[in-house]
Enzyme design. Structure first.
Site, PDB file in Angstrom:
ATOM      1  N   ASP A   1       0.853  -1.186   0.000  1.00  0.00           N
ATOM      2  CA  ASP A   1       0.000   0.000   0.000  1.00  0.00           C
ATOM      3  C   ASP A   1       0.886   1.233   0.000  1.00  0.00           C
ATOM      4  OD1 ASP A   1      -2.107   1.935   0.474  1.00  0.00           O
ATOM      5  OD2 ASP A   1      -3.288   0.287   1.300  1.00  0.00           O
TER       6      ASP A   1
ATOM      7  N   HIS B   1     -19.940  -6.009 -12.026  1.00  0.00           N
ATOM      8  CA  HIS B   1     -19.778  -5.016 -10.949  1.00  0.00           C
ATOM      9  C   HIS B   1     -20.754  -5.299  -9.803  1.00  0.00           C
ATOM     10  CE1 HIS B   1     -18.280  -0.640 -10.210  1.00  0.00           C
ATOM     11  NE2 HIS B   1     -18.402  -1.315  -9.074  1.00  0.00           N
ATOM     12  N   ILE B   2     -20.667  -6.516  -9.270  1.00  0.00           N
ATOM     13  CA  ILE B   2     -21.600  -6.948  -8.219  1.00  0.00           C
ATOM     14  C   ILE B   2     -20.923  -7.049  -6.846  1.00  0.00           C
ATOM     15  CG2 ILE B   2     -23.140  -8.160  -9.802  1.00  0.00           C
ATOM     16  CD1 ILE B   2     -21.744 -10.798  -8.906  1.00  0.00           C
TER      17      ILE B   2
ATOM     18  N   GLU C   1     -18.076   0.331 -18.587  1.00  0.00           N
ATOM     19  CA  GLU C   1     -19.128  -0.582 -18.123  1.00  0.00           C
ATOM     20  C   GLU C   1     -20.469  -0.186 -18.728  1.00  0.00           C
ATOM     21  OE1 GLU C   1     -18.964  -0.674 -13.836  1.00  0.00           O
ATOM     22  OE2 GLU C   1     -17.015  -1.717 -13.851  1.00  0.00           O
TER      23      GLU C   1
ATOM     24  N   ASP D   1     -14.533  -8.011 -11.833  1.00  0.00           N
ATOM     25  CA  ASP D   1     -15.874  -7.551 -11.498  1.00  0.00           C
ATOM     26  C   ASP D   1     -16.089  -6.136 -12.007  1.00  0.00           C
ATOM     27  OD1 ASP D   1     -18.444  -7.779 -10.154  1.00  0.00           O
ATOM     28  OD2 ASP D   1     -17.658  -6.368  -8.674  1.00  0.00           O
TER      29      ASP D   1
END
Length: 313
Positions: free
Chosen positions: A173, A282-283, A264, A259
């Site tokens: 990160d 995209h769920i 989109e 996803d």
């Protein structure tokens, strides 16, 4: 004290959130399918704008929202909102990222298992009348290394789930990683290059910024193990889709699960038709529990801010 003000909701949200806002005294107009032109004409009358990912709140909409005090995103990420323009006008921008922590992490883990055991291929073939048992030699997650690109709320939760399956967890990160979490799961902190070189499964959990756009491209794909799998439940443009296509087509990596996509619904048909790619629409946060929590969290945040503004006025 009851809150006062008008709220426009321009995307579908769980009814629980609307009910909480109305009980608090706010007037809510629910237009879940409103188009951009109609929103532009209506937005001048509202103190609060609530959206999900469909509605784009650009500078023009923000300029038209002359009464707006809050723009609220039900869900994770703010890339459909011009945050700088909003802040320049003194409009608070909030989201309910905490509501998706479990749902997205579980989907990412599910994608990893599907990739490791060829579940989607097995389902398709058996429904087509093909018994391909001998072709489906999978791999176990136990003992493998999962690399978390982004160790925020969702990344940390996925790390806990992975440790429950006896995986080893590597994390990268740009922000400091919580020391207690490192000790909790035995996280191995490393740089991005070492992570992609070492991980058997790589899962992306970063916001889309100028720094993260296409952060996973040809250069990093070339460093990955040929047995490695990539999962992206964050934002589509974090991965260079053309570079991913080349890596999957030439078996530089074993597979991927997406996803999210750069556009989109996705238009990169050559990518989505690959047999070693799993796609979902995209769920990540599309669970009953997550949707209800996201709406209620946003409602409570809106009410608190409106109360604060009323007290200050």
């Amino acid at each position: 004290m009851r809150a006062t003000g008008k709220v426009i909701v321009s995307d579908p949200i769980d009814p629980a959130g609307v009910a909480i806002l109305e009980r608090a005294g706010l007037t809510v107009d629910y237009y879940p399918e409103i188009d951009s032109n109609e929103l532009f004409s209506k937005v001048k009358d509202y103190d609060v704008i609530i959206v999900r990912s469909r509605t784009r709140i650009n500078r023009e909409v923000i300029e038209a929202a002359v009464k707006a005090k809050i723009i609220a995103r039900v869900g994770v990420g703010l890339d459909n909102i011009d945050v700088k323009s909003a802040e320049d006008k003194g409009i608070r921008v909030i989201n309910s990222s905490e509501a998706a922590i479990n749902a997205v992490a579980e989907l990412a883990l599910g994608c990893m298992i599907c990739l490791a055991r060829s579940i989607t291929r097995a389902d398709k073939e058996i429904k087509n009348g093909n018994w391909i048992k001998k072709d489906l030699i999978g791999t176990e997650l136990r003992g493998k290394y999962i690399g978390l690109i982004g160790v925020g709320n969702i990344g940390r939760n996925l790390g806990r789930l992975a440790r429950g399956l006896r995986m080893n967890v590597i994390g990268y990160d740009i922000y400091p990683i919580d020391a207690d979490y490192v000790r909790e799961i035995g996280l191995i902190k490393t740089d991005l290059n070492t992570l992609v070189e070492s991980a058997d499964f790589i899962s992306c959990h970063v916001p889309l910024t100028s720094e993260t756009k296409h952060m996973l491209g040809a250069e990093l794909f070339a460093k990955m193990k040929p047995t490695a799998y990539i999962v992206n439940t964050s934002r589509g443009a974090v991965i260079d889709e053309n570079a991913l296509y080349d890596a999957l087509r030439t078996n530089k990596i074993a597979g991927a699960a997406l996803d999210v996509f750069e556009i989109e619904p996705p238009v990169n048909k050559k990518l989505i038709d690959l047999p070693n790619l799993i796609c979902t629409p995209h769920i990540g946060s599309q669970t009953k529990e997550s949707q209800e929590l996201a709406a209620t969290v946003i409602a409570e945040k809106v009410i608190q801010i409106m109360h604060e503004l009323q007290l200050d006025s």
